[in-house]
Every structure is written in C-alpha cells, then in structure tokens.
Design a protein around this motif. Structure first.
Motif, PDB file in Angstrom:
ATOM      1  N   VAL A 112     -42.498 -67.313 -92.085  1.00 47.10           N
ATOM      2  CA  VAL A 112     -42.402 -66.229 -93.074  1.00 47.10           C
ATOM      3  C   VAL A 112     -40.958 -65.744 -93.187  1.00 47.10           C
ATOM      4  O   VAL A 112     -40.459 -65.483 -94.290  1.00 47.10           O
ATOM      5  CB  VAL A 112     -43.349 -65.076 -92.705  1.00 47.10           C
ATOM      6  CG1 VAL A 112     -43.055 -63.843 -93.566  1.00 47.10           C
ATOM      7  CG2 VAL A 112     -44.799 -65.492 -92.882  1.00 47.10           C
ATOM      8  N   THR A 113     -40.277 -65.642 -92.053  1.00 40.98           N
ATOM      9  CA  THR A 113     -38.870 -65.229 -92.081  1.00 40.98           C
ATOM     10  C   THR A 113     -38.025 -66.234 -92.848  1.00 40.98           C
ATOM     11  O   THR A 113     -37.168 -65.849 -93.669  1.00 40.98           O
ATOM     12  CB  THR A 113     -38.320 -65.075 -90.648  1.00 40.98           C
ATOM     13  OG1 THR A 113     -39.097 -64.099 -89.950  1.00 40.98           O
ATOM     14  CG2 THR A 113     -36.867 -64.631 -90.669  1.00 40.98           C
ATOM     15  N   LEU A 114     -38.246 -67.516 -92.614  1.00 39.45           N
ATOM     16  CA  LEU A 114     -37.485 -68.538 -93.336  1.00 39.45           C
ATOM     17  C   LEU A 114     -37.805 -68.517 -94.826  1.00 39.45           C
ATOM     18  O   LEU A 114     -36.898 -68.633 -95.661  1.00 39.45           O
ATOM     19  CB  LEU A 114     -37.778 -69.920 -92.757  1.00 39.45           C
ATOM     20  CG  LEU A 114     -37.180 -70.247 -91.389  1.00 39.45           C
ATOM     21  CD1 LEU A 114     -37.481 -71.684 -91.001  1.00 39.45           C
ATOM     22  CD2 LEU A 114     -35.669 -70.015 -91.370  1.00 39.45           C
ATOM     23  N   ASN A 115     -39.073 -68.374 -95.171  1.00 41.20           N
ATOM     24  CA  ASN A 115     -39.445 -68.305 -96.592  1.00 41.20           C
ATOM     25  C   ASN A 115     -38.786 -67.114 -97.274  1.00 41.20           C
ATOM     26  O   ASN A 115     -38.355 -67.190 -98.438  1.00 41.20           O
ATOM     27  CB  ASN A 115     -40.965 -68.220 -96.742  1.00 41.20           C
ATOM     28  CG  ASN A 115     -41.671 -69.529 -96.414  1.00 41.20           C
ATOM     29  OD1 ASN A 115     -41.062 -70.597 -96.442  1.00 41.20           O
ATOM     30  ND2 ASN A 115     -42.951 -69.452 -96.116  1.00 41.20           N
ATOM     31  N   THR A 116     -38.694 -66.003 -96.560  1.00 38.61           N
ATOM     32  CA  THR A 116     -38.058 -64.804 -97.114  1.00 38.61           C
ATOM     33  C   THR A 116     -36.559 -65.003 -97.256  1.00 38.61           C
ATOM     34  O   THR A 116     -35.960 -64.669 -98.288  1.00 38.61           O
ATOM     35  CB  THR A 116     -38.347 -63.594 -96.211  1.00 38.61           C
ATOM     36  OG1 THR A 116     -39.762 -63.406 -96.091  1.00 38.61           O
ATOM     37  CG2 THR A 116     -37.720 -62.337 -96.797  1.00 38.61           C
ATOM     38  N   ALA A 117     -35.935 -65.550 -96.232  1.00 39.95           N
ATOM     39  CA  ALA A 117     -34.483 -65.746 -96.250  1.00 39.95           C
ATOM     40  C   ALA A 117     -34.054 -66.711 -97.339  1.00 39.95           C
ATOM     41  O   ALA A 117     -33.017 -66.509 -97.994  1.00 39.95           O
ATOM     42  CB  ALA A 117     -34.001 -66.245 -94.889  1.00 39.95           C
ATOM     43  N   THR A 118     -34.838 -67.749 -97.561  1.00 40.75           N
ATOM     44  CA  THR A 118     -34.484 -68.760 -98.566  1.00 40.75           C
ATOM     45  C   THR A 118     -34.957 -68.394 -99.962  1.00 40.75           C
ATOM     46  O   THR A 118     -34.540 -69.021-100.939  1.00 40.75           O
ATOM     47  CB  THR A 118     -35.091 -70.120 -98.184  1.00 40.75           C
ATOM     48  OG1 THR A 118     -36.528 -70.009 -98.130  1.00 40.75           O
ATOM     49  CG2 THR A 118     -34.575 -70.597 -96.831  1.00 40.75           C
ATOM     50  N   GLY A 119     -35.830 -67.395-100.068  1.00 40.39           N
ATOM     51  CA  GLY A 119     -36.381 -67.045-101.367  1.00 40.39           C
ATOM     52  C   GLY A 119     -37.339 -68.079-101.905  1.00 40.39           C
ATOM     53  O   GLY A 119     -37.678 -68.062-103.100  1.00 40.39           O
ATOM     54  N   LEU A 120     -37.815 -68.967-101.052  1.00 36.59           N
ATOM     55  CA  LEU A 120     -38.751 -70.026-101.455  1.00 36.59           C
ATOM     56  C   LEU A 120     -40.135 -69.661-100.931  1.00 36.59           C
ATOM     57  O   LEU A 120     -40.530 -70.057 -99.828  1.00 36.59           O
ATOM     58  CB  LEU A 120     -38.291 -71.382-100.916  1.00 36.59           C
ATOM     59  CG  LEU A 120     -36.881 -71.799-101.331  1.00 36.59           C
ATOM     60  CD1 LEU A 120     -36.468 -73.089-100.640  1.00 36.59           C
ATOM     61  CD2 LEU A 120     -36.788 -71.951-102.851  1.00 36.59           C
ATOM     62  N   GLU A 121     -40.853 -68.892-101.710  1.00 34.63           N
ATOM     63  CA  GLU A 121     -42.130 -68.332-101.277  1.00 34.63           C
ATOM     64  C   GLU A 121     -43.124 -69.443-100.934  1.00 34.63           C
ATOM     65  O   GLU A 121     -43.383 -70.341-101.732  1.00 34.63           O
ATOM     66  CB  GLU A 121     -42.711 -67.434-102.367  1.00 34.63           C
ATOM     67  CG  GLU A 121     -43.985 -66.719-101.958  1.00 34.63           C
ATOM     68  CD  GLU A 121     -44.508 -65.802-103.048  1.00 34.63           C
ATOM     69  OE1 GLU A 121     -45.514 -65.133-102.826  1.00 34.63           O
ATOM     70  OE2 GLU A 121     -43.875 -65.765-104.131  1.00 34.63           O
TER      71      GLU A 121
END
Length: 303
Positions: free
Chosen positions: A224-233
């Motif tokens: 979830v943190t990576l998805n948030t950081a990359t903006g790739l939901e």
C-alpha cells in the motif's frame, strides 16, 4: 396471423434484452409494458401497430450496438513505466528500485498466498518452511540469503533506502513487522519435519497460521505504501484474508503462477546449482524467458 407471431417473437426478445438497453433508451417506454394491438384481421395493420414495431426494432438495433458486459474475475492491469503515475516526481534511485523489484515482489506475494499459506496448515511441510526462513552458510564464511530474505526483506530494505523520508519510515515499519512475523513462523515450525518422530503440540498449527496472517498484514502495508508513493493505485495486489473467496478477491491466477514456477524450476534444474542460486537475477535480466520459455515477467505481472 404471421405478423402477430412476429410481434410476439420480437416482444419476447426485446423483453429479455431490455435490462441491457434501458439506460440507453431514456425516451422509450419499457417494452415489456407495451401492449400489442388486437389482431382484427390479416388486412388490418393499424398505424399504432406500425409504430410499436418501429420502436421495438429500434431498441433491438440499439442492443446490437451496445457491447455485452459479463462478470470477470479481474480486469487486466494497465501497463506502466517510468512516466506513469507519480514516478516522475520520485528520486531516480527510487524509480529504478521500484521498476526493478515490482515484478519479483508481486511474484513473492503470489508465493505467499498460493504456496506458503498451504504449507503452514500442513505439519509435513514445516521442515521446508524452516529452510525457507533460515539463511544458508556457505564455504569461506559467506552465507546465502534465505528465500524470505531474498524475495521479501531485502527488497523492502532497498526500497526504504531509496524512497523519500515520508514513505521510507512506513516501509521500514512494514519490514520490521514482517521480519517479526517470520521469526514467529520459524519458532512455531522449528524442530518439526516429515519423517521425524516428534510429538506435535495442538497449538503449533494455529501459531503458524497466526504468524502467516501477521506477515500478510505487514506485506500488504508495504504494498500500500508503494502504491501510494508511485501513484499507481492497486498496481501491487494486496493479499486478502483467508476465506472461501480469497483467490477470487486476490485477482491473480494460481494456474499461471503454477505454470510459471514449474517452467522456472525446470530451467533451474537444467542449469545446475549455479543457475539455481542466481535465478532471481536471471529472471530480472530476461534470461529465463528467452532460454526456457518462461512467461515474460511483464506479462505475468500485468494480469
């Protein structure tokens, strides 16, 4: 009479099709509620009946132009690259690390749900679980990382070092939580092996399952943190809790996973121990795909 039969046939078809076109024909009355004018004779075709036929055929024409939508387990993901989402706003090292590790990380999550979850419920597999978590000591004092270290904790560590501080702290928290869970899993399964005559406590399997669940939560937090950081939901698919619909909710194919791992294993065996130890790097480089017919990681990832 033939015309009346035609009216009934078209009416039946239109009534079945109506739910798919109702939203596209706001000015048309529901077809099922339209009454067919009485048949006064073979030569008495009234203007109202012609109007009814015209409206019905128009609706069926609309139906033919509307694509039919059927439920599916999961829609294919959109292929992304360094220009997608918020990746251009991240430091270059963070972008590089993410693009390098996202494929292996999702494969690791597939292993966690499709294989490890089954193993923690079977005491015959506890020896294998211990081997997955324990590091292997090699000659000369240099050790080989365990599968858990190589596929999970090391990528977490690398991502935390490359990401901006606002995300790095959360990634480290997820990493430490995952390591604690794997430590509990090792403790629960330690000393139990297939063929080894030992008394197995009734609390062993529940403890192993609880450790797996704790690791699932930590891994999901990392994703979830990576998805948030990359903006790739939802690019990295999180693992749903155990349950009858878990695999369906996960949205990734166990059949493709098993096929991928089977071909990868055959390729490792063909190359011997040296190739087997370096399989992670070989997958990233594309060697396995070109030489062994393994599905390309990009295709496997974006399913």
């Amino acid at each position: 009479m033939m015309i009346r039969k035609l009216f009934f046939l078209i009416s039946a078809i239109a009534s079945m099709a109506l739910p798919f076109v109702a939203s596209f024909t706001p000015s048309t009355k529901p077809l099922a509620s339209i009454k067919i004018p009485p048949d006064d004779g073979p030569n008495d075709i009234s203007s109202s009946r012609r109007k009814w036929l015209h409206n019905t055929v128009s609706n069926l024409a609309i139906l033919g132009s509307v694509p039919m939508i059927f439920p599916s387990s999961a829609a294919a993901k959109v292929v992304t690259d360094a220009s997608s989402g918020l990746l251009p706003d991240l430091p270059p090292d963070a972008v590089k690390s993410y693009l390098q590790y996202r494929f292996p990380l999702q494969l690791a999550a597939d292993f966690y749900i499709f294989d490890l979850q089954t193993m923690v419920a079977d005491t015959d597999e506890y020896g294998t679980i211990t081997d997955l978590v324990a590091s292997k000591n090699a000659r000369g004092g240099q050790g080989q990382p365990s599968k858990i270290e190589r596929d999970f904790t090391n990528p977490m560590r690398i991502m935390s070092l490359s990401m901006p501080p606002e995300y790095a702290d959360d990634i480290r928290d997820s990493q430490f939580a995952f390591e604690r869970a794997m430590s509990k899993l090792t403790k629960a399964t330690s000393g139990i092996r297939r063929g080894l005559s030992v008394e197995i406590d009734k609390d062993v399997v529940p403890a192993a399952k609880a450790a797996w669940e704790e690791g699932r939560v930590a891994l999901n937090s990392f994703f979830v943190t990576l998805n948030t950081a990359t903006g790739l939901e939802n690019e990295l698919a999180v693992i749903p809790p155990a349950g009858p619909n878990q695999f369906q909710e996960y949205g990734r194919s166990i059949r493709r996973y098993n096929e991928f791992m089977k071909k990868t294993k055959l390729c490792q065996n063909r190359g011997g121990p040296a190739l087997s130890q370096a399989w992670g790097q070989l997958m990233v480089s594309g060697y396995l795909q070109d030489s062994c017919g393994v599905e390309p990681l990009e295709g496997y990832f974006f399913q």
